[in-house]
Design an enzyme around this catalytic site. Structure first.
Site, PDB file in Angstrom:
ATOM      1  N   GLU A  15       5.169   5.735   8.942  1.00 48.20           N
ATOM      2  CA  GLU A  15       4.016   5.860   7.827  1.00 48.20           C
ATOM      3  C   GLU A  15       3.700   4.269   7.112  1.00 48.20           C
ATOM      4  O   GLU A  15       3.862   4.590   6.000  1.00 48.20           O
ATOM      5  CB  GLU A  15       3.920   7.157   7.510  1.00 48.20           C
ATOM      6  CG  GLU A  15       4.082   8.345   8.160  1.00 48.20           C
ATOM      7  CD  GLU A  15       4.585   9.134   7.335  1.00 48.20           C
ATOM      8  OE1 GLU A  15       4.781   9.186   6.040  1.00 48.20           O
ATOM      9  OE2 GLU A  15       4.284  10.378   7.684  1.00 48.20           O
ATOM     10  N   ARG A  23       0.675  -0.179   3.046  1.00 48.70           N
ATOM     11  CA  ARG A  23       0.751  -1.279   2.290  1.00 48.70           C
ATOM     12  C   ARG A  23       0.916  -2.469   3.448  1.00 48.70           C
ATOM     13  O   ARG A  23      -0.401  -4.199   3.202  1.00 48.70           O
ATOM     14  CB  ARG A  23       2.382  -1.633   0.891  1.00 48.70           C
ATOM     15  CG  ARG A  23       1.625  -2.922   0.125  1.00 48.70           C
ATOM     16  CD  ARG A  23       2.591  -3.055  -0.465  1.00 48.70           C
ATOM     17  NE  ARG A  23       3.747  -2.236  -0.976  1.00 48.70           N
ATOM     18  CZ  ARG A  23       3.348  -1.555  -2.049  1.00 48.70           C
ATOM     19  NH1 ARG A  23       2.826  -2.052  -2.958  1.00 48.70           N
ATOM     20  NH2 ARG A  23       3.809  -0.469  -2.669  1.00 48.70           N
ATOM     21  N   ARG A  37      -2.113  -1.810 -10.716  1.00 52.38           N
ATOM     22  CA  ARG A  37      -0.894  -1.970 -10.295  1.00 52.38           C
ATOM     23  C   ARG A  37      -0.196  -2.514 -11.462  1.00 52.38           C
ATOM     24  O   ARG A  37       1.219  -1.965 -11.903  1.00 52.38           O
ATOM     25  CB  ARG A  37      -0.866  -2.521  -8.748  1.00 52.38           C
ATOM     26  CG  ARG A  37      -1.609  -1.885  -8.189  1.00 52.38           C
ATOM     27  CD  ARG A  37      -0.901  -2.515  -6.670  1.00 52.38           C
ATOM     28  NE  ARG A  37       0.123  -2.151  -5.778  1.00 52.38           N
ATOM     29  CZ  ARG A  37       1.135  -2.955  -6.011  1.00 52.38           C
ATOM     30  NH1 ARG A  37       1.076  -4.052  -6.490  1.00 52.38           N
ATOM     31  NH2 ARG A  37       2.953  -3.119  -6.139  1.00 52.38           N
ATOM     32  N   TYR A  89       2.794  -0.335 -12.925  1.00 49.99           N
ATOM     33  CA  TYR A  89       4.069  -0.523 -12.647  1.00 49.99           C
ATOM     34  C   TYR A  89       4.350  -2.447 -12.949  1.00 49.99           C
ATOM     35  O   TYR A  89       5.531  -2.662 -11.798  1.00 49.99           O
ATOM     36  CB  TYR A  89       3.970  -0.807 -10.765  1.00 49.99           C
ATOM     37  CG  TYR A  89       3.608   0.716  -9.796  1.00 49.99           C
ATOM     38  CD1 TYR A  89       4.488   1.782 -10.075  1.00 49.99           C
ATOM     39  CD2 TYR A  89       2.288   0.314  -9.891  1.00 49.99           C
ATOM     40  CE1 TYR A  89       3.092   2.401  -9.379  1.00 49.99           C
ATOM     41  CE2 TYR A  89       1.227   1.490  -8.724  1.00 49.99           C
ATOM     42  CZ  TYR A  89       2.247   2.133  -8.376  1.00 49.99           C
ATOM     43  OH  TYR A  89       1.341   3.385  -8.325  1.00 49.99           O
ATOM     44  N   CYS A 143     -11.381  -0.972 -22.689  1.00 49.79           N
ATOM     45  CA  CYS A 143     -10.469  -0.519 -24.205  1.00 49.79           C
ATOM     46  C   CYS A 143      -8.662  -0.064 -24.183  1.00 49.79           C
ATOM     47  O   CYS A 143      -8.794   1.414 -24.542  1.00 49.79           O
ATOM     48  CB  CYS A 143     -11.150   0.423 -25.070  1.00 49.79           C
ATOM     49  SG  CYS A 143     -13.420  -0.631 -24.939  1.00 49.79           S
ATOM     50  N   GLU A 144      -7.948  -0.579 -23.542  1.00 49.80           N
ATOM     51  CA  GLU A 144      -6.371  -0.478 -23.406  1.00 49.80           C
ATOM     52  C   GLU A 144      -5.944  -1.461 -23.648  1.00 49.80           C
ATOM     53  O   GLU A 144      -6.422  -2.768 -22.807  1.00 49.80           O
ATOM     54  CB  GLU A 144      -6.176   0.321 -21.850  1.00 49.80           C
ATOM     55  CG  GLU A 144      -6.945   1.196 -21.917  1.00 49.80           C
ATOM     56  CD  GLU A 144      -6.909   2.573 -22.295  1.00 49.80           C
ATOM     57  OE1 GLU A 144      -5.493   2.877 -22.776  1.00 49.80           O
ATOM     58  OE2 GLU A 144      -7.261   4.034 -22.404  1.00 49.80           O
ATOM     59  N   TYR A 171      -3.216   0.041  -2.153  1.00 50.57           N
ATOM     60  CA  TYR A 171      -3.353   0.480  -3.881  1.00 50.57           C
ATOM     61  C   TYR A 171      -4.042   0.225  -4.658  1.00 50.57           C
ATOM     62  O   TYR A 171      -3.973  -0.118  -5.912  1.00 50.57           O
ATOM     63  CB  TYR A 171      -1.969   0.872  -4.070  1.00 50.57           C
ATOM     64  CG  TYR A 171      -0.684   1.088  -3.101  1.00 50.57           C
ATOM     65  CD1 TYR A 171      -1.708   2.551  -2.892  1.00 50.57           C
ATOM     66  CD2 TYR A 171      -0.202   0.521  -2.262  1.00 50.57           C
ATOM     67  CE1 TYR A 171      -0.905   3.393  -1.245  1.00 50.57           C
ATOM     68  CE2 TYR A 171       0.836   1.218  -1.223  1.00 50.57           C
ATOM     69  CZ  TYR A 171       0.263   2.653  -1.187  1.00 50.57           C
ATOM     70  OH  TYR A 171       0.866   3.166   0.596  1.00 50.57           O
TER      71      TYR A 171
END
Ligand code: LLP
Length: 416
Positions: A275, A278, A314, A318, A345-346, A373
């Site tokens: 499966e 990526r 990402r 991560y 705004c982060e 992703y």
């Protein structure tokens, strides 16, 4: 990599990046059909035969045109939701070429999968098994299942994507799995066809994959000792890609190493599936973004671009590293050390930190390895519409997803 610098400009599969940005606007995702086909064919040629097959993991990138391309190349599909199922059916894939994983399948998800006749439901808990048995009995049929075991193997990737460790919610741990196999084997409405595992994602060495094959061979022996037989082994996915700073095995090397491990463990008579997500689409996608401002009034330089964590989460989630290329060349200009940040705004809204770039306002930047992703994990946070998606097919750009409009974002909302 399909991005190239020649005659003082950048192209993706021979199509000019600046023309793409101008035609479709930024931010936008651009994919290379050649790269996707090349990746799929590389693993397919190295691995597949009449008993072994690649199932593309839809979660990596679920755009319909990409699914259709992979279906035409001969891929099966690994899904984790009814949404993904719908997409795969929409492009005309056969339910017989679908496997279904996930820890939280609802009653209606299970009913639909059984009724459609998908190839295999990968079961992640004992209670899911009981639920499947009950639903199949109501439908007066047998449900095809594989038990997903958790072999407790460390894939060496980020903790959020290290699914093969016992401490995660995935699969059934080795000490409990035999109960599940025995139940599945004896119940009338369950057709126990296989064993399944998926140890993690962005795995950068072959060792964990080989260890997993040895582990599954051991489990199969244990099953045989209990008079339980299966004929399918689903080995999951997880091969990592080169994001520009790390090394990974080639798809061909991975396929060959698995073949050897399969042979060494005398598993050649089983139907075996992979499966992969990526490693098939990851390096085939790019995020194009425009520099809105360069801000130099704090300790750092900030290159503020029009793509953010809503387009590519990402780095925030991560601490993932993606290469960022400035497509404009500026003679006699100096590199600056900067954080490339979005408009959201982060504080976590960054695409890259501490980068050295020669860059000016209005330049187009390309974030590489955004095929997997990225768009599939995108959100509308800050009410930002999702970008357009384009694929380069035979050196021509084709729109495969229109840019969202703000009115699409509130179309379902009700003012009371
Ligand atoms: N099979 C199962 C059961 C999975 O959970 C996954 C990925 C795959 C196959 C495909 O794995 P791949 O070949 O793509 O590594 N959002 C994260 C990755 C999450 C992976 C989730 N499961 C990231 O951006 O790194």
């Amino acid at each position: 990599m399909n991005i190239e610098y020649k005659n003082e400009s950048y192209t993706i599969d021979n199509v000019s990046v600046s023309n793409l940005a101008e035609t479709y606007g930024t931010p936008c995702f651009v994919y290379s059909e050649d790269s996707i086909s090349k990746n799929y064919n590389e693993i397919n040629n190295a691995f597949s035969n009449n008993k072994k097959k690649v199932y593309y993991s839809v979660k990596a990138n679920s755009n319909l045109s990409i699914l259709k391309l992979l279906s035409e190349l001969g891929s099966g599909f690994d899904i984790v939701s009814m949404g993904e199922l719908d997409r795969v059916l929409k492009i005309g894939a056969s339910p017989k070429n679908i496997v279904y994983s996930g820890v939280g399948k609802s009653e209606s998800d299970i009913k639909k999968s059984i009724e459609l006749g998908i190839y295999c439901i990968n079961v992640e808990s004992f209670s899911e098994l009981e639920r499947i048995n009950k639903i199949a009995s109501q439908l007066k049929t047998k449900a095809p299942v594989a038990i997903r075991v958790n072999p407790n193997i460390d894939p060496g990737s980020h903790e959020y994507i290290s699914t093969g460790l016992e401490s995660t919610k995935f699969g059934i741990n080795l000490k409990n799995m035999m109960d599940a196999f025995m139940y599945a084997d004896k119940e009338n409405f369950i057709d126990l066809i296989g064993i399944d595992y998926h140890i993690g994602s962005q795995i950068e060495t072959l060792g964990p994959f080989i260890e997993a094959v040895f582990s599954v061979a051991k489990i199969i022996k244990e099953l045989k000792a209990n008079n339980i037989s299966v004929d399918l082994i689903d080995m999951g996915g997880g091969l990592g890609i080169d994001y520009g700073k790390n090394k990974v095995p080639l798809l061909k090397e991975y396929g060959e190493a698995l073949n050897k491990a399969i042979k060494d463990n005398k598993l050649e008579d089983y139907n075996i599936i992979l499966e992969l997500g990526r490693s098939i689409v990851g390096n085939a996608g790019y995020l194009l973004t425009k520099v809105e401002y360069i801000k130099k009034d704090s300790e750092k330089n900030y290159v503020i671009v029009d793509a953010g964590m809503d387009n590519l989460i990402r780095p925030a989630l991560y601490s993932a590293w993606h290469n960022i290329i400035c497509t404009k060349t500026h003679e006699n200009k100096k590199k600056i050390l900067c954080d490339v940040v979005g408009p959201v705004c982060e504080c976590a809204d960054f695409l890259g930190k501490d980068r050295e770039l020669i860059v000016e306002q209005d330049d187009i930047l390309v974030v590489t390895a955004c095929g997997a992703y990225a768009s599939s994990m995108a959100s509308n946070y800050n009410s930002r519409p999702k970008p357009a998606e384009i694929i380069i097919k035979n050196k021509e750009a084709k729109l495969i997803s229109k840019r969202e409009e703000v009115k699409d974002l509130y179309a379902r909302e009700i003012i009371i």
